[in-house]
Design an enzyme around this catalytic site. Structure first.
Site, PDB file in Angstrom:
ATOM      1  N   ASP A 485       0.764  -1.104  -0.116  1.00 19.28           N
ATOM      2  CA  ASP A 485       0.079   0.141  -0.074  1.00 19.28           C
ATOM      3  C   ASP A 485       1.013   1.275   0.084  1.00 19.28           C
ATOM      4  O   ASP A 485       2.195   1.086   0.432  1.00 19.28           O
ATOM      5  CB  ASP A 485      -0.633   0.080   1.363  1.00 19.28           C
ATOM      6  N   LYS A 486       0.581   2.488  -0.189  1.00 21.21           N
ATOM      7  CA  LYS A 486       1.194   3.590  -0.661  1.00 21.21           C
ATOM      8  C   LYS A 486       1.281   4.429   0.574  1.00 21.21           C
ATOM      9  O   LYS A 486       2.109   4.642   1.585  1.00 21.21           O
ATOM     10  CB  LYS A 486       0.994   4.279  -1.969  1.00 21.21           C
ATOM     11  N   ARG A 634      -0.080  14.966  -3.588  1.00 19.18           N
ATOM     12  CA  ARG A 634      -1.485  14.739  -3.614  1.00 19.18           C
ATOM     13  C   ARG A 634      -2.498  16.251  -3.949  1.00 19.18           C
ATOM     14  O   ARG A 634      -2.198  17.190  -3.469  1.00 19.18           O
ATOM     15  CB  ARG A 634      -1.975  14.353  -2.171  1.00 19.18           C
ATOM     16  N   THR A 817      -7.898  -0.319   7.487  1.00 18.48           N
ATOM     17  CA  THR A 817      -8.952  -1.262   7.195  1.00 18.48           C
ATOM     18  C   THR A 817      -9.153  -1.313   5.641  1.00 18.48           C
ATOM     19  O   THR A 817      -9.721  -2.561   5.208  1.00 18.48           O
ATOM     20  CB  THR A 817     -10.390  -0.416   7.754  1.00 18.48           C
TER      21      THR A 817
END
Length: 1113
Positions: A485-486, A634, A817
């Protein structure tokens, strides 16, 4: 195959238990015993065939015991042998429940028949869940249905249970709110382990050795087995006790029953109760899953999700009355989940309609309780979840079958040769043949494999990595693909707001210098809250608020820190939803000189999502945000809308869609997310260690591609993204980051034109497209994709399961999650604990417990850590390197143990057959010392440590390979030759006459032959350990493994002393005789030559066949 009953149950079968006399292990054997007794007495004669009759009786008795044990080992066998199957559940007393994969084991359960006003009711309990037979509609057993899909009107109008009668009916249907795990007694668990196939086999072997008069050896082995099993049972009991503590301790709570507020214990709650929820004190947590009816709360859900950010929960009183509750969608905002903690509550308005609690708590409706809650499901995952993966279980079985071939040959030789002499005792001959067959599976095998895994487990614990499924550790040594995952895994949590762009082309304006409307959007559009004088919420939102230099007050107002623009009051939030990729807020201010509030809507979200909502997007909209995304930032689009004056009811009732349309563009906020300090070096080490590496993230594909480039995951110059139709191409196509390369989805030669030239990136949308349109092409593209971006949590799971189905061994590293499915299904799933609350709980538990297994710790660290077999306290990628190093070390240790066991089994098969018929056997003391030596060497081998750096060379992934089989057979042939040669040499000194009768039942007497064979046997054991120790590049070399080195040196020294007769007292202790000088020299030279030859053969085989290969993508 019939459709599954639900997610937990695959199918049900109905049975009645037959009387004991008609059980499959009783009635047939009565007939067999009668036939045996008749044949032995009247056909063959007891005196003539006394030994044969006893052997036949022993075989039948053994078959009967095995048949009855199979009823314990297999529910299917038990049902077939002890039950009668029926089709009508109303005529059945028992039900066989077959769970879906990874949801526990098949069980046969008591079926209850109750009489009620509605007729006969059938029900049973399976895995803490009640199932009731639906005789009216579906004609099958269904899980008890909870009131979780009613209208909002139903919940708001409900006033609790009016009388005791209705309450008793509900209690009978649902039971009480208890999450208690029954802990069995020590003897109950030990009995379960003592009837396991391996343990029964081991005890059977011990019994055979006792019959062969190896008393010391038998007692030593039996003690070792019982001690090992008792230790495991004790550990299991400790784990169960810790899991039991995870349940919610009952406490007093206000509940509305019989039209008044009363206090009851939380374990007496039932679905449909109306309760008052206040801020949790003294570590009290929410007792069950609740729907918030009146009054907002702030909840810490870190114990369930692992996320450190407290969550705002809003009451459903503002929703449309006709809205039907959907726990999946509405639960995130309107439900309080069992196991979470209310850190702040706001009492409902005193002027509003509806119930008000005497303790000023928020009003909530009990939806689910007990093991049906979110926390209960996590506990069920621990208790009944994924079956533990055993190391090479299928290969182990075939390897034993392979060795059994040699044992059968040896046993057949003994029986044929032995029966040629009519005076030989058939009973002793049969016993020896049985011993040869059982010698293939050493009784210490499970202990040795467990030692290797548990040593790795403890080593990982010291590196702050904890494992719930220890037998997954060897799989870490076989990993082909490492997926990461990043956000939060490869990149840091510390965010930096660079500024706002898009207002003046690509110019980045500092956050403090942006226009007032942009500042208002940045300051108001968030889910931050004040908690105990501390600002809590998403780190990205906190960074944005700090950058724009505004402050949030406890009254939900945002004020500029410097004089200037007027502050805003936040009235309503439409929270962020991953499906919508945006959030919006209704805020307002009162202009100077006016009494009316001017309202405005502020929105932020993914640029591609908000683009269609703007009325005035700049012409270079895509160009600006894409250029920022390409450099790894982002990017969030900002928008606002003036709503003018509104009434309070209009503010509450205005739909989200009306806010999120016709927006004014307010710029792009640019947030950089730096890499973690060790990400680059760790990923480089993993790639250099012959692994494929991929990134799976929900972030923007351009940002993901930039991070991939920084980490050098992408080895090629260009990255192509599979893109939906756009201005550059009207069909789906491969598009480079700089838009200069455009290729069709399937170029002429897929591998040459696409895969070999470019690195690939798939978005969630592209993945769905390939699954639908080109499933066969997806099988080629998926393993060659380096970056998966904008993927949903379910798609992460699909990527991992697809790679597994293609034959890859997968590793998944995540932290949230949204990674749960992928972590659960990967061969090796590793999650990091990033929540401060979770860390505190972890540390507290760690202080209390120092066990081998950590089931109990992980339940407090969120969905991800429960699903993940490996959990790390350190949120760094270096822990993945540690897991792979330890996995490779354990895998190699396990494989070399099998090599050693195979050689010992083959040598034993020969020595127990050919040498047995020559009258050669060991004394009880010699056998015991040999067993101790073997156990000691295995112990030290299992304690081998991995090297500090991962090697480019990969270990062989399984037992069955050319190298292992070839080296075992060649080494055995060398040992076999040495053994035959020395036996012939020793026989020359025995002066045996040809054809002399050998008494196989004679008591042991020391002799030259026995001494020679014992010395060569001990030497061969030392040789197998020294030659087959793997060492570098996967573990420390023999010279650095001091315990094993010293053990082998002491053993070698003792053998030399015994052979040379240097210490006569030692020889007497071992019941050996002094060898003649010439024979002694022969023995020593043969032993030295044997070790050297075995070493050379093994190294040649290893050089040619001993290198593992990475599976090609």
């Amino acid at each position: 195959m019939a459709a599954p009953v639900n997610e937990e149950i695959q199918r049900l079968c109905y049975y009645n238990i037959r009387p004991v006399v008609f059980h499959g292990y009783v009635a047939p054997f009565i007939l067999i015993y009668s036939a045996w007794l008749y044949a032995w007495t009247f056909v063959y004669g007891i005196n003539d065939y006394f030994e044969g009759g006893l052997i036949a009786f022993a075989i039948v008795a053994l078959l009967q015991v095995l048949t009855s044990l199979f009823c314990l080992w297999s529910v299917d066998v038990r049902c077939a042998l002890t039950c009668s199957k029926v089709n009508d559940p109303y005529k059945a007393g028992w039900v066989k429940v077959v769970p879906t994969p990874n949801n526990g084991f098949t069980e046969i359960i008591k079926l209850f028949h109750d009489q009620s006003d509605h007729g006969e009711e059938l029900w049973f309990y399976f895995q803490k869940t009640k199932y009731i037979y639906d005789k009216d509609e579906k004609k099958q057993f269904l899980q008890v249905s909870f009131p979780i899909n009613e209208s909002i009107q139903h919940y708001m109008d409900w006033k609790g249970y009016p009388d005791d009668k209705s309450l008793k009916e509900v209690e009978l249907k649902y039971g009480k709110n208890s999450m208690i795990m029954d802990i069995p007694q020590f003897m109950e668990l030990f009995r379960e382990r003592a009837t396991a196939p391996f343990f029964v086999f081991q005890v059977f072997c011990v019994g055979l050795w006792c019959l062969d008069e190896y008393w010391y050896y038998s007692v030593f082995t039996l003690f070792m087995l019982i001690a090992f099993e008792a230790t495991l049972v004790q550990q299991q009991l400790r784990n169960m006790a810790e899991i039991r503590k995870m349940g919610i301790k009952p406490y007093l709570i206000q509940v509305y029953r019989n039209k008044r507020w009363i206090k009851i214990m939380t374990d007496e709650l039932v679905p449909g109760d109306i309760v008052s929820i206040v801020r949790c004190q003294d570590d009290r947590i929410v007792p069950c899953d609740l729907l918030l009816l009146r009054g907002p709360c702030i909840v810490d859900e870190s114990m369930l999700t692992g996320e450190s950010v407290p969550v705002m929960k809003e009451a459903v009183e503002n929703l449309d009355n006709d809205h039907i509750l959907d726990t999946e969608i509405d639960g995130k905002l309107h439900m309080l989940f069992g196991g979470t903690k209310v850190v702040q509550h706001t009492p409902p308005s005193k002027t509003g309609a509806g119930l008000k609690a005497t303790d000023n708590g928020c009003i909530a409706y009990v939806l689910r309780h007990s093991f049906n809650t979110s926390q209960g499901k996590l506990l069920k995952t621990i208790l009944f979840g994924v079956k533990r993966m055993t190391a090479n279980s299928l290969e182990t079985f075939f390897f034993i079958l392979f060795l059994l071939i040699f044992a059968i040959i040896a046993a057949s030789y003994v029986w044929i040769k032995g029966t040629e002499d009519p005076n030989r005792n058939r009973y002793k001959l049969f016993l020896e043949c049985t011993l040869i067959l059982t010698s293939v599976v050493p009784p210490e095998l499970p202990i040795e494999l467990s030692l290797a895994v548990n040593t790795s487990l403890l080593a990982l614990t010291k590196l702050y990595v904890y494992c719930t499924e220890p037998f997954r550790i060897p799989f870490a040594g076989k990993v082909d693909v490492c997926c990461f995952d990043k956000t939060g895994t490869l990149t840091s949590d510390s965010l930096v707001v660079e500024g706002v762009t898009g207002l003046n082309g690509e110019e980045i304006v500092h956050a403090t210098e942006v226009p007032i409307t942009t500042a208002q959007v940045m300051a108001s559009c968030h889910s931050l809250v004040h908690l105990d004088d501390e600002l809590v919420g998403d780190p990205l939102e906190k960074a944005t608020l700090n950058a724009v230099e505004w402050t949030l007050t406890k009254a939900d107002s945002v004020l500029p820190q410097k004089k200037g623009p007027q502050g805003l009051k936040i009235f309503h939030r439409f929270h962020f939803a991953s499906a919508l990729k945006r959030m919006s807020v209704i805020c307002g201010y009162t202009p100077l000189g006016s009494q009316n509030t001017e309202y405005m809507g502020t929105v932020k979200g993914a640029p591609e999502t908000l683009k269609l909502m703007f009325i005035n997007p700049p012409a270079n909209y895509d160009e600006v945000y894409l250029s920022m995304a390409r450099r790894g930032a982002r990017v969030l689009a900002l928008g606002y809308k003036h709503l003018g004056p509104l009434s309070h009811s209009q503010v509450r009732e205005i739909p989200r869609e009306e806010i999120e349309c016709d927006l004014n563009f307010a710029g792009f906020v640019i947030i950089s997310c730096p890499l973690k300090s060790d990400s680059k070096s760790s990923v480089k080490e993993i790639i250099n260690a012959s692994h494929h590496v991929a990134m799976i993230t929900g972030d923007n594909p351009l940002t993901a591609c930039h991070v991939s480039k920084e980490l050098k995951m992408s080895g090629k110059v260009k990255i192509l993204i599979l893109t939906s139709p756009n201005a550059l191409d009207k069909d789906w196509h491969w598009q480079s980051i700089d838009d200069k390369i455009i290729l069709p989805v399937i170029p002429g030669d897929l591998r040459k034109s696409l895969i070999d030239k470019y690195d690939l990136c798939l978005t969630g949308e592209a993945l769905t497209y390939l699954q639908t349109e080109y499933p066969k092409i997806l099988k080629i593209i998926l393993p060659n994709t380096k970056i998966f971006a904008r993927v949903a949590p379910k798609q992460k799971e699909i990527i991992i399961t697809s790679l597994k189905s293609y034959g890859y061994t997968t590793l998944m590293c995540g932290d949230g999650t949204n990674d749960v499915g992928a972590l659960k299904h990967a061969h090796v799933g590793k999650c990091s604990i990033i929540s401060q609350c979770s860390r505190k709980i972890w540390e507290e538990k760690e202080r209390k417990t120092r066990g081998i297994f950590f089931f109990f710790i992980l339940s407090f660290c969120g969905d991800a850590s429960v699903a993940s077999p490996f959990t790390s306290k350190l949120s760094t990628v270096v822990s993945v390197c540690n897991i792979i190093k330890q996995g490779r070390c354990t895998l190699v240790t396990t494989l070399q143990m099998f090599k050693i066991l195979a050689l010992n089994a083959l040598i034993l098969a020969y020595s127990q057959s050919v040498l047995y018929l020559d009258g050669i056997k060991f004394s009880d003391g010699q056998a015991t010392m040999q067993g101790l030596l073997l156990a000691g060497c295995f112990l030290f081998i299992s304690r081998s440590k991995p090297l500090k750096h991962l090697s480019k060379e990969r270990p062989l992934p399984n037992i069955f390979n050319i190298y292992t089989i070839l080296t075992v057979l060649l080494q055995f042939s060398i040992h076999f030759t040495s053994l035959i040669y020395l036996v012939q040499q020793a026989l020359a000194y025995e002066n045996r006459k040809e054809g002399e009768h050998i008494d196989l039942e004679a008591k042991f007497k020391p002799s030259i032959l026995n001494t020679t064979v014992y010395i060569i046997s001990m030497s061969l054991q030392v040789s197998t350990f020294a030659v087959n120790y793997r060492g570098e590049p996967f573990m420390e070399s023999l010279w650095n493994n001091k315990p094993l080195l010293y053990s082998l040196m002491v053993s070698s020294g003792a053998i030399v002393c015994l052979a040379s007769g240097a210490i006569p007292e030692l020889g007497e202790q071992f019941e050996l005789v002094e060898l003649p000088t010439e024979l002694r020299n022969n023995v020593l030279m043969t032993v030295a030559g044997d070790i050297l030859a075995a070493f050379i053969v093994d190294r040649i085989c290893r050089f040619i066949f001993g290198r593992g290969k990475l599976r090609k993508s």
